[in-house]
Write a protein that holds these residues in place. Structure first.
Motif, mmCIF file in Angstrom:
data_model
loop_
_atom_site.group_PDB
_atom_site.id
_atom_site.type_symbol
_atom_site.label_atom_id
_atom_site.label_comp_id
_atom_site.label_asym_id
_atom_site.label_seq_id
_atom_site.Cartn_x
_atom_site.Cartn_y
_atom_site.Cartn_z
ATOM 1 N N ASP A 30 101.830 48.579 57.084
ATOM 2 C CA ASP A 30 102.165 50.004 57.222
ATOM 3 C C ASP A 30 101.438 50.863 56.178
ATOM 4 O O ASP A 30 101.762 50.822 54.992
ATOM 5 N N ARG A 31 100.489 51.678 56.650
ATOM 6 C CA ARG A 31 99.696 52.491 55.718
ATOM 7 C C ARG A 31 100.550 53.565 55.031
ATOM 8 O O ARG A 31 100.292 53.936 53.889
ATOM 9 N N ASN A 32 101.572 54.059 55.728
ATOM 10 C CA ASN A 32 102.395 55.117 55.126
ATOM 11 C C ASN A 32 103.282 54.561 54.010
ATOM 12 O O ASN A 32 103.352 55.141 52.918
ATOM 13 N N LEU A 33 103.931 53.427 54.275
ATOM 14 C CA LEU A 33 104.750 52.799 53.227
ATOM 15 C C LEU A 33 103.844 52.372 52.068
ATOM 16 O O LEU A 33 104.202 52.504 50.894
ATOM 17 N N GLY A 34 102.658 51.845 52.403
ATOM 18 C CA GLY A 34 101.706 51.418 51.377
ATOM 19 C C GLY A 34 101.296 52.587 50.490
ATOM 20 O O GLY A 34 101.252 52.470 49.263
ATOM 21 N N ARG A 35 101.037 53.723 51.114
ATOM 22 C CA ARG A 35 100.646 54.915 50.348
ATOM 23 C C ARG A 35 101.799 55.380 49.459
ATOM 24 O O ARG A 35 101.595 55.807 48.333
ATOM 25 N N TYR A 36 103.003 55.298 50.004
ATOM 26 C CA TYR A 36 104.197 55.700 49.254
ATOM 27 C C TYR A 36 104.378 54.786 48.027
ATOM 28 O O TYR A 36 104.630 55.261 46.911
ATOM 29 N N ALA A 37 104.206 53.479 48.226
ATOM 30 C CA ALA A 37 104.333 52.522 47.106
ATOM 31 C C ALA A 37 103.210 52.751 46.092
ATOM 32 O O ALA A 37 103.415 52.649 44.877
ATOM 33 N N ALA A 38 102.014 53.095 46.599
ATOM 34 C CA ALA A 38 100.860 53.334 45.713
ATOM 35 C C ALA A 38 101.091 54.573 44.852
ATOM 36 O O ALA A 38 100.745 54.588 43.667
ATOM 37 N N ALA A 39 101.706 55.601 45.448
ATOM 38 C CA ALA A 39 101.949 56.842 44.690
ATOM 39 C C ALA A 39 102.879 56.573 43.502
ATOM 40 O O ALA A 39 102.801 57.252 42.475
ATOM 41 N N GLN A 40 103.750 55.566 43.641
ATOM 42 C CA GLN A 40 104.656 55.236 42.531
ATOM 43 C C GLN A 40 104.044 54.225 41.567
ATOM 44 O O GLN A 40 104.660 53.884 40.558
ATOM 45 N N ASN A 41 102.860 53.747 41.906
ATOM 46 C CA ASN A 41 102.148 52.797 41.043
ATOM 47 C C ASN A 41 100.699 53.261 40.882
ATOM 48 O O ASN A 41 99.771 52.571 41.313
ATOM 49 N N PRO A 42 100.495 54.452 40.270
ATOM 50 C CA PRO A 42 99.141 55.024 40.234
ATOM 51 C C PRO A 42 98.134 54.173 39.465
ATOM 52 O O PRO A 42 96.930 54.343 39.634
ATOM 53 N N ASP A 43 98.622 53.258 38.635
ATOM 54 C CA ASP A 43 97.709 52.419 37.855
ATOM 55 C C ASP A 43 97.232 51.194 38.635
ATOM 56 O O ASP A 43 96.449 50.397 38.121
ATOM 57 N N ARG A 44 97.709 51.016 39.885
ATOM 58 C CA ARG A 44 97.342 49.811 40.651
ATOM 59 C C ARG A 44 96.268 50.123 41.688
ATOM 60 O O ARG A 44 96.234 51.218 42.245
ATOM 61 N N ARG A 45 95.416 49.117 41.950
ATOM 62 C CA ARG A 45 94.408 49.257 43.018
ATOM 63 C C ARG A 45 95.007 48.678 44.290
ATOM 64 O O ARG A 45 95.259 47.475 44.374
ATOM 65 N N ILE A 46 95.261 49.537 45.270
ATOM 66 C CA ILE A 46 95.931 49.077 46.491
ATOM 67 C C ILE A 46 95.065 49.384 47.708
ATOM 68 O O ILE A 46 94.691 50.534 47.949
ATOM 69 N N VAL A 47 94.737 48.340 48.449
ATOM 70 C CA VAL A 47 93.972 48.496 49.691
ATOM 71 C C VAL A 47 94.983 48.502 50.831
ATOM 72 O O VAL A 47 95.856 47.629 50.899
ATOM 73 N N LEU A 48 94.879 49.502 51.702
ATOM 74 C CA LEU A 48 95.873 49.635 52.777
ATOM 75 C C LEU A 48 95.353 49.082 54.100
ATOM 76 O O LEU A 48 94.179 49.256 54.435
ATOM 77 N N TRP A 49 96.224 48.456 54.847
ATOM 78 C CA TRP A 49 95.953 48.070 56.236
ATOM 79 C C TRP A 49 96.199 49.323 57.076
ATOM 80 O O TRP A 49 97.018 50.164 56.704
ATOM 81 N N ASP A 50 95.521 49.432 58.233
ATOM 82 C CA ASP A 50 95.664 50.687 58.968
ATOM 83 C C ASP A 50 96.739 50.605 60.061
ATOM 84 O O ASP A 50 96.503 50.975 61.215
ATOM 85 N N GLY A 51 97.927 50.125 59.708
ATOM 86 C CA GLY A 51 99.013 50.038 60.693
ATOM 87 C C GLY A 51 100.018 51.164 60.483
ATOM 88 O O GLY A 51 100.031 51.813 59.430
ATOM 89 N N TYR A 52 100.858 51.363 61.465
ATOM 90 C CA TYR A 52 101.869 52.419 61.358
ATOM 91 C C TYR A 52 102.990 52.159 62.369
ATOM 92 O O TYR A 52 102.786 51.479 63.380
ATOM 93 N N CYS A 53 104.139 52.730 62.103
ATOM 94 C CA CYS A 53 105.248 52.708 63.067
ATOM 95 C C CYS A 53 105.120 53.977 63.896
ATOM 96 O O CYS A 53 105.223 55.081 63.341
ATOM 97 N N TYR A 54 104.913 53.812 65.196
ATOM 98 C CA TYR A 54 104.661 55.006 66.010
ATOM 99 C C TYR A 54 105.874 55.930 66.080
ATOM 100 O O TYR A 54 105.725 57.126 66.290
ATOM 101 N N VAL A 55 107.073 55.390 65.857
ATOM 102 C CA VAL A 55 108.279 56.241 65.907
ATOM 103 C C VAL A 55 108.256 57.235 64.729
ATOM 104 O O VAL A 55 108.458 58.434 64.907
ATOM 105 N N HIS A 56 108.000 56.721 63.539
ATOM 106 C CA HIS A 56 107.987 57.585 62.351
ATOM 107 C C HIS A 56 106.672 58.344 62.192
ATOM 108 O O HIS A 56 106.664 59.500 61.763
ATOM 109 N N ASP A 57 105.568 57.686 62.540
ATOM 110 C CA ASP A 57 104.244 58.288 62.309
ATOM 111 C C ASP A 57 103.998 59.517 63.201
ATOM 112 O O ASP A 57 103.143 60.339 62.911
#
Ligand code: 13P
Ligand code: SF4
Length: 306
Positions: free
Chosen positions: A152-179
């Protein structure tokens, strides 16, 4: 309650005792399923409960990956799902083959898999997370280590925003209901309910989360609403959660951000199918041992830190 429904409910309760079964339900299930369940929870709580129970049979009212997680944690139990077609399209966005290929490209990266994945993908992962603990799971990894977050790219981005010091590569998946939620949907709901606070699930897009007063897993949203002094909320997650919110906070008002927030897969489980699955103890969810053995390490690693 109509007489035939009341009969079905009492038969389910009788069978549950007879089969020594525990009925687990996610918050997105139909209200009548939530009301019958022994335990209703978010993905993290449900996996904890599945790991801890002494029941012989687990009937998992949710989508397939949730029942599979229970089977990963409790191989000695019979795990049953009332509708085996209740899948999660987000979980289908990453296959073990595609993940292996990406790991090959990103040598040395730690794979953090959202619990919304198949057992075979979990088996390829270093650690699992849920929407309740994604940021904490990322933080548990060694600081210099690159992270591949799937799917989930959105959850991944959310987790990354709380860990700005980490290098996080996101997969391009999403939940179509929320996205599918857009800024315009939230602004419209806010205009209709100006006194309401907005609570959103982290599977929503970042620009939607930016408009929220609180971002949390399904259980986190309930906790937020219960503890808040605010009396009215716009809820940006699947509509099933409103049943529990209204039960837990009868003096507060809840509005679904948009009528589009329905997960049809979650709604596939019905009282009739629940009854049938308890009667037959089928369809079962089983994970082949070589996959389970590897997947359980990633799930238990998560349970140990959160
Ligand atoms: P939770 O972990 O918040 O229960 O969410 C599960 C899910 O499928 C969200 O779409
Ligand atoms: Fe999957 Fe989205 Fe449905 Fe959750 S709401 S089960 S992530 S499709």
């Amino acid at each position: 309650m109509p007489e035939e429904i009341a009969e079905l409910v009492s038969e389910i309760k009788r069978l549950k005792e007879d089969r020594e079964a525990l009925i687990l339900s996610h918050y997105y299930q139909r209200p009548e399923i939530q009301d019958l369940a022994d335990f209703v929870g978010d993905s993290l709580e449900l996996s904890r409960r599945a790991a801890a129970t002494s029941a012989r049979v687990l009937v998992f009212c949710g989508v397939h990956f949730m029942a599979e997680t229970a089977a990963i944690l409790s191989p000695e139990k019979i795990v049953v799902i009332p509708d085996p077609e209740a899948g999660c399209p987000l979980a289908a966005m990453v296959t073990p083959e595609a993940l292996r290929a990406r790991k090959e490209q990103l040598r040395g990266a730690a794979v953090v898999s959202y619990v919304n994945t198949t057992a075979a993908v979990k088996a390829e992962s270093d650690i699992v997370c849920t929407s309740a603990n994604a940021a904490k799971v990322v933080r548990s990894l060694p600081p210099g280590q690159e992270v591949l977050f799937v799917p989930d790219r959105n959850l991944g981005r959310y987790a990354a925003a709380q860990n700005p010091d980490r290098r996080i590569v996101l997969w391009d998946g999403y939940c179509y209901v929320h996205d599918q939620m857009r800024v315009a949907d939230i602004l419209k709901a806010k205009a209709e309910h100006p006194a309401a606070a907005v609570l959103a699930h982290p599977e929503c897009r970042p620009e939607v989360l930016a408009l929220a007063d609180g971002v949390a897993s399904t259980s986190g949203i309930i906790r937020f609403a219960r503890e808040s002094a605010v009396r009215e909320f716009i809820i940006v997650t699947e509509e099933g959660l409103l049943h529990q919110l209204r039960k837990e906070c009868p003096d507060k008002r809840f509005h679904l951000a948009s009528p589009k927030l329905v997960c049809p897969n979650m709604k596939r489980v019905t009282l009739t199918k629940l009854h049938q699955s308890l009667y037959n103890l089928e369809p079962r969810v089983e994970v082949p041992e070589p996959i389970r053995e590897r997947a359980v390490r990633a799930v238990e690693r998560m349970l140990a830190i959160s």
